[in-house]
Design an enzyme around this catalytic site. Structure first.
Site, PDB file in Angstrom:
ATOM      1  N   GLY A   1       5.647   2.341   1.329  1.00 40.54           N
ATOM      2  CA  GLY A   1       6.653   2.288   2.383  1.00 40.54           C
ATOM      3  C   GLY A   1       6.709   3.555   3.220  1.00 40.54           C
TER       4      GLY A   1
ATOM      5  N   MET B   1      13.035  12.563   4.153  1.00 36.61           N
ATOM      6  CA  MET B   1      13.398  12.032   2.823  1.00 36.61           C
ATOM      7  C   MET B   1      12.281  12.281   1.821  1.00 36.61           C
ATOM      8  SD  MET B   1      15.624  10.680   0.910  1.00 36.61           S
ATOM      9  CE  MET B   1      15.058  11.254  -0.687  1.00 36.61           C
TER      10      MET B   1
ATOM     11  N   ASP C   1      20.899  15.053   1.763  1.00 41.20           N
ATOM     12  CA  ASP C   1      22.172  15.560   2.299  1.00 41.20           C
ATOM     13  C   ASP C   1      22.204  17.087   2.213  1.00 41.20           C
ATOM     14  OD1 ASP C   1      23.115  12.893   2.673  1.00 41.20           O
ATOM     15  OD2 ASP C   1      23.482  12.787   0.523  1.00 41.20           O
TER      16      ASP C   1
ATOM     17  N   ILE D   1       8.927   5.945   3.208  1.00 43.22           N
ATOM     18  CA  ILE D   1       9.130   7.123   2.356  1.00 43.22           C
ATOM     19  C   ILE D   1       7.973   7.236   1.371  1.00 43.22           C
ATOM     20  CG2 ILE D   1      10.573   8.160   0.550  1.00 43.22           C
ATOM     21  CD1 ILE D   1      12.962   6.603   1.850  1.00 43.22           C
TER      22      ILE D   1
ATOM     23  N   HIS E   1      26.428   9.214  -1.486  1.00 45.97           N
ATOM     24  CA  HIS E   1      25.435   9.233  -0.411  1.00 45.97           C
ATOM     25  C   HIS E   1      25.694   8.112   0.602  1.00 45.97           C
ATOM     26  CE1 HIS E   1      21.784   9.989   1.739  1.00 45.97           C
ATOM     27  NE2 HIS E   1      21.416   8.736   1.586  1.00 45.97           N
TER      28      HIS E   1
HETATM   29  N1  LIG Z   1      18.635   8.362  -0.946  1.00 44.13           N
HETATM   30  C1  LIG Z   1      18.390   8.744   0.292  1.00 44.13           C
HETATM   31  O1  LIG Z   1      18.747   9.854   0.688  1.00 44.13           O
HETATM   32  C2  LIG Z   1      17.630   7.860   1.219  1.00 44.13           C
HETATM   33  C3  LIG Z   1      17.372   6.561   0.885  1.00 44.13           C
HETATM   34  N2  LIG Z   1      16.650   5.746   1.716  1.00 44.13           N
HETATM   35  C4  LIG Z   1      16.413   4.371   1.268  1.00 44.13           C
HETATM   36  O2  LIG Z   1      15.100   4.272   0.733  1.00 44.13           O
HETATM   37  C5  LIG Z   1      14.675   2.895   0.796  1.00 44.13           C
HETATM   38  C6  LIG Z   1      13.260   2.796   1.344  1.00 44.13           C
HETATM   39  O3  LIG Z   1      13.201   3.231   2.668  1.00 44.13           O
HETATM   40  P1  LIG Z   1      11.818   3.171   3.516  1.00 44.13           P
HETATM   41  O4  LIG Z   1      10.726   3.739   2.716  1.00 44.13           O
HETATM   42  O5  LIG Z   1      12.110   3.724   4.836  1.00 44.13           O
HETATM   43  O6  LIG Z   1      11.623   1.593   3.618  1.00 44.13           O
HETATM   44  P2  LIG Z   1      10.237   0.797   3.872  1.00 44.13           P
HETATM   45  O7  LIG Z   1      10.603  -0.599   4.177  1.00 44.13           O
HETATM   46  O8  LIG Z   1       9.401   1.549   4.838  1.00 44.13           O
HETATM   47  O9  LIG Z   1       9.516   0.870   2.456  1.00 44.13           O
HETATM   48  C7  LIG Z   1      10.031   0.230   1.337  1.00 44.13           C
HETATM   49  C8  LIG Z   1       8.882  -0.177   0.452  1.00 44.13           C
HETATM   50  O10 LIG Z   1       9.439  -0.822  -0.694  1.00 44.13           O
HETATM   51  C9  LIG Z   1       8.555  -1.878  -1.000  1.00 44.13           C
HETATM   52  N3  LIG Z   1       9.216  -2.863  -1.850  1.00 44.13           N
HETATM   53  C10 LIG Z   1      10.018  -3.891  -1.494  1.00 44.13           C
HETATM   54  N4  LIG Z   1      10.362  -4.600  -2.585  1.00 44.13           N
HETATM   55  C11 LIG Z   1       9.766  -4.012  -3.634  1.00 44.13           C
HETATM   56  C12 LIG Z   1       9.712  -4.287  -5.012  1.00 44.13           C
HETATM   57  N5  LIG Z   1      10.378  -5.326  -5.551  1.00 44.13           N
HETATM   58  N6  LIG Z   1       8.978  -3.482  -5.795  1.00 44.13           N
HETATM   59  C13 LIG Z   1       8.318  -2.432  -5.266  1.00 44.13           C
HETATM   60  N7  LIG Z   1       8.313  -2.131  -3.977  1.00 44.13           N
HETATM   61  C14 LIG Z   1       9.028  -2.912  -3.158  1.00 44.13           C
HETATM   62  C15 LIG Z   1       8.127  -2.439   0.339  1.00 44.13           C
HETATM   63  O11 LIG Z   1       6.962  -3.235   0.205  1.00 44.13           O
HETATM   64  C16 LIG Z   1       7.930  -1.169   1.123  1.00 44.13           C
HETATM   65  O12 LIG Z   1       6.600  -0.717   1.032  1.00 44.13           O
HETATM   66  C17 LIG Z   1      15.723   2.190   1.659  1.00 44.13           C
HETATM   67  O13 LIG Z   1      16.618   1.501   0.827  1.00 44.13           O
HETATM   68  C18 LIG Z   1      16.433   3.338   2.364  1.00 44.13           C
HETATM   69  O14 LIG Z   1      17.730   3.004   2.764  1.00 44.13           O
HETATM   70  C19 LIG Z   1      16.147   6.209   2.888  1.00 44.13           C
HETATM   71  C20 LIG Z   1      16.360   7.517   3.277  1.00 44.13           C
HETATM   72  C21 LIG Z   1      17.178   8.417   2.506  1.00 44.13           C
HETATM   73  O1  LIG Z   2      20.715   6.472   6.633  1.00 46.61           O
HETATM   74  C1  LIG Z   2      19.980   5.723   5.979  1.00 46.61           C
HETATM   75  O2  LIG Z   2      20.065   4.494   5.979  1.00 46.61           O
HETATM   76  C2  LIG Z   2      18.940   6.356   5.106  1.00 46.61           C
HETATM   77  C3  LIG Z   2      19.588   7.431   4.352  1.00 46.61           C
HETATM   78  O3  LIG Z   2      20.185   7.221   3.328  1.00 46.61           O
HETATM   79  C4  LIG Z   2      19.609   8.770   4.949  1.00 46.61           C
HETATM   80  O4  LIG Z   2      18.847   9.056   5.887  1.00 46.61           O
HETATM   81  O5  LIG Z   2      20.415   9.582   4.487  1.00 46.61           O
END
Ligand SMILES: NC(=O)C1=CN([C@@H]2O[C@H](COP(=O)(O)OP(=O)(O)OC[C@H]3O[C@@H](n4cnc5c(N)ncnc54)[C@H](O)[C@@H]3O)[C@@H](O)[C@H]2O)C=CC1
Ligand SMILES: O=C([O-])CC(=O)C(=O)O
Length: 357
Positions: A55, A272, A194, A57, A221
């Site tokens: 994905g 991230m 954060d 991240i 968060h």
């Molecule tokens: N904790 C934090 O500070 C942050 C959290 N996030 C969260 O991280 C998550 C991922 O974000 P991105 O990478 O941008 O999304 P993305 O859609 O680019 O990547 C997500 C990946 O997860 C995979 N995926 C989906 N279902 C799955 C499963 N059952 N098993 C394994 N892989 C699976 C997808 O195929 C995809 O490659 C989101 O929920 C986002 O909100 C994003 C930024 C900050």
């Molecule tokens: O804002 C979002 O959806 C992703 C996230 O958690 C962040 O960037 O802190």
């Protein structure tokens, strides 16, 4: 001396046979095992799995983890595109041996023997959505992945990134409790972004290098649950009430700022991945036994009346070995804490009842 022609051709044929895309969907027979290479991932270091590795991240996170000298084996799991990302990352001339795993049937192979599992799997926000809007899809994804962890690497440290973190961490805890493997010290919701943002924005206001600044961010968060403690910034400093208001809001809305700028193409991925690696590296140094490693994380906690809360924790061989108290808060932060707790209580309850229902 050159090998005889026939032997050389056989050797090339043997290796190239394993470069066909289907064979990159590695599990049992990884490309390395199949090609009979000498590298077996036996170098000292930790075994790390990334779930959701293909994905936004996952890819830069995989790149940065491959560069981390503490990692000896890197497992990249996703339900799509894992072979391509694995082939690409595996060409980097750093120490970690990389193996790819595609889809649910390979989840157990991906997880077996892991010391640390980092989870950025799940859907990201689009403009107009809250993190809680992701619950419907991501709750089920996190549940399935954590069931795999409980079965295959119950002692691994888990870094949970998938949103809404305020609910996915309670979901993971309930899955582990059900399986009889729950160790609260080993489950950490990643709130490092954060802190990274807070350090950056505060440094901007103070005219300092962000590397010199340390801002504790507590609570959770999402929105008002993200509570930067500007009264505890290091180096010690003071802010006007306008600066406090501006910084608090900017840190709380940092994710939304990126979601809006990306205009439908997802949320923060690069910052991230940086934050996730910074946090994972701290966990690995803790696992190695380094002293004095502390970071903020969303963990099981007795700091407030809520069962989970983000504060600074001390990372050690057992995970979050100590959860620190909030420290002295000013009036602005005390008011913020009450708003944070109200929203957090509901998000935590939502996660718990998703599993218990
Ligand atoms: N904790 C934090 O500070 C942050 C959290 N996030 C969260 O991280 C998550 C991922 O974000 P991105 O990478 O941008 O999304 P993305 O859609 O680019 O990547 C997500 C990946 O997860 C995979 N995926 C989906 N279902 C799955 C499963 N059952 N098993 C394994 N892989 C699976 C997808 O195929 C995809 O490659 C989101 O929920 C986002 O909100 C994003 C930024 C900050
Ligand atoms: O804002 C979002 O959806 C992703 C996230 O958690 C962040 O960037 O802190």
């Amino acid at each position: 001396m050159q090998p005889p022609m026939k032997e050389a051709n056989q050797r090339i044929a043997r290796i190239s046979a394993h470069l066909n895309p289907p064979n990159l969907q590695m599990g049992e027979g990884s490309i390395l095992e199949q090609a009979n290479c000498r590298a077996k991932g036996g170098a000292p270091g930790f075994k790390v799995a990334i779930l959701g590795a293909a994905g936004g991240i996952g890819q830069p996170l995989a790149l940065l983890m491959k560069m981390n000298p503490l990692v000896s084996v890197l497992h990249l799991y996703d339900v799509v595109n894992a072979p391509g990302v694995t082939a690409d990352i595996s060409h980097m001339d750093t120490g970690a041996v990389v193996r790819g795993f595609l889809g649910q049937p390979q989840l157990e192979s991906a997880l077996t023997g892991m010391d640390l599992v980092v989870i950025p799997a799940g859907v990201p926000r689009k403009p107009g959505m809250t993190r809680d809007d992701l619950f419907k899809i991501n709750a089920g994804i996190v549940k399935t992945l954590c069931e795999g962890i409980a079965k295959c690497c119950p002692n691994a440290i888990v870094n949970l990134i998938s949103n809404p973190v305020n609910s996915t961490v309670p979901i993971a805890a309930e899955v582990f409790k059900k399986a009889g493997t729950y160790d609260p010290k080993r489950l950490l919701g990643v709130t490092m972004l954060d802190v990274v943002r807070a350090n950056t924005f505060v440094a901007e206001v103070l005219g300092l290098d962000p590397r010199e600044v340390s801002v504790p961010v507590v609570g959770g968060h999402a929105g008002v649950t993200i509570l930067p403690l500007l009264s505890q910034v290091k180096p010690p400093c003071s802010f006007t009430s306008e600066e406090t208001e501006y910084l608090t809001k900017r840190i709380q809305d940092g994710g939304t700022e990126v979601v809006q700028a990306k205009a439908g193409a997802g949320s923060a991925t690069l910052s991230m991945a940086y934050a996730a690696v910074k946090f994972a590296d701290a966990c690995l140094r803790g696992l190695r036994g380094d002293a004095g490693i502390t970071e903020c994380a969303f963990v099981a906690s007795q700091v407030t009346e809520l069962p989970f809360f983000a504060t600074r924790v001390r990372l050690g061989r057992a995970g979050a070995e100590e959860v620190y108290q909030l420290g002295p808060l000013n009036e602005y932060e005390r008011v913020g804490l009450e708003s944070a707790k109200k929203e957090l209580a509901a998000s935590i309850e939502k996660g718990i009842s998703f599993i218990r229902k």
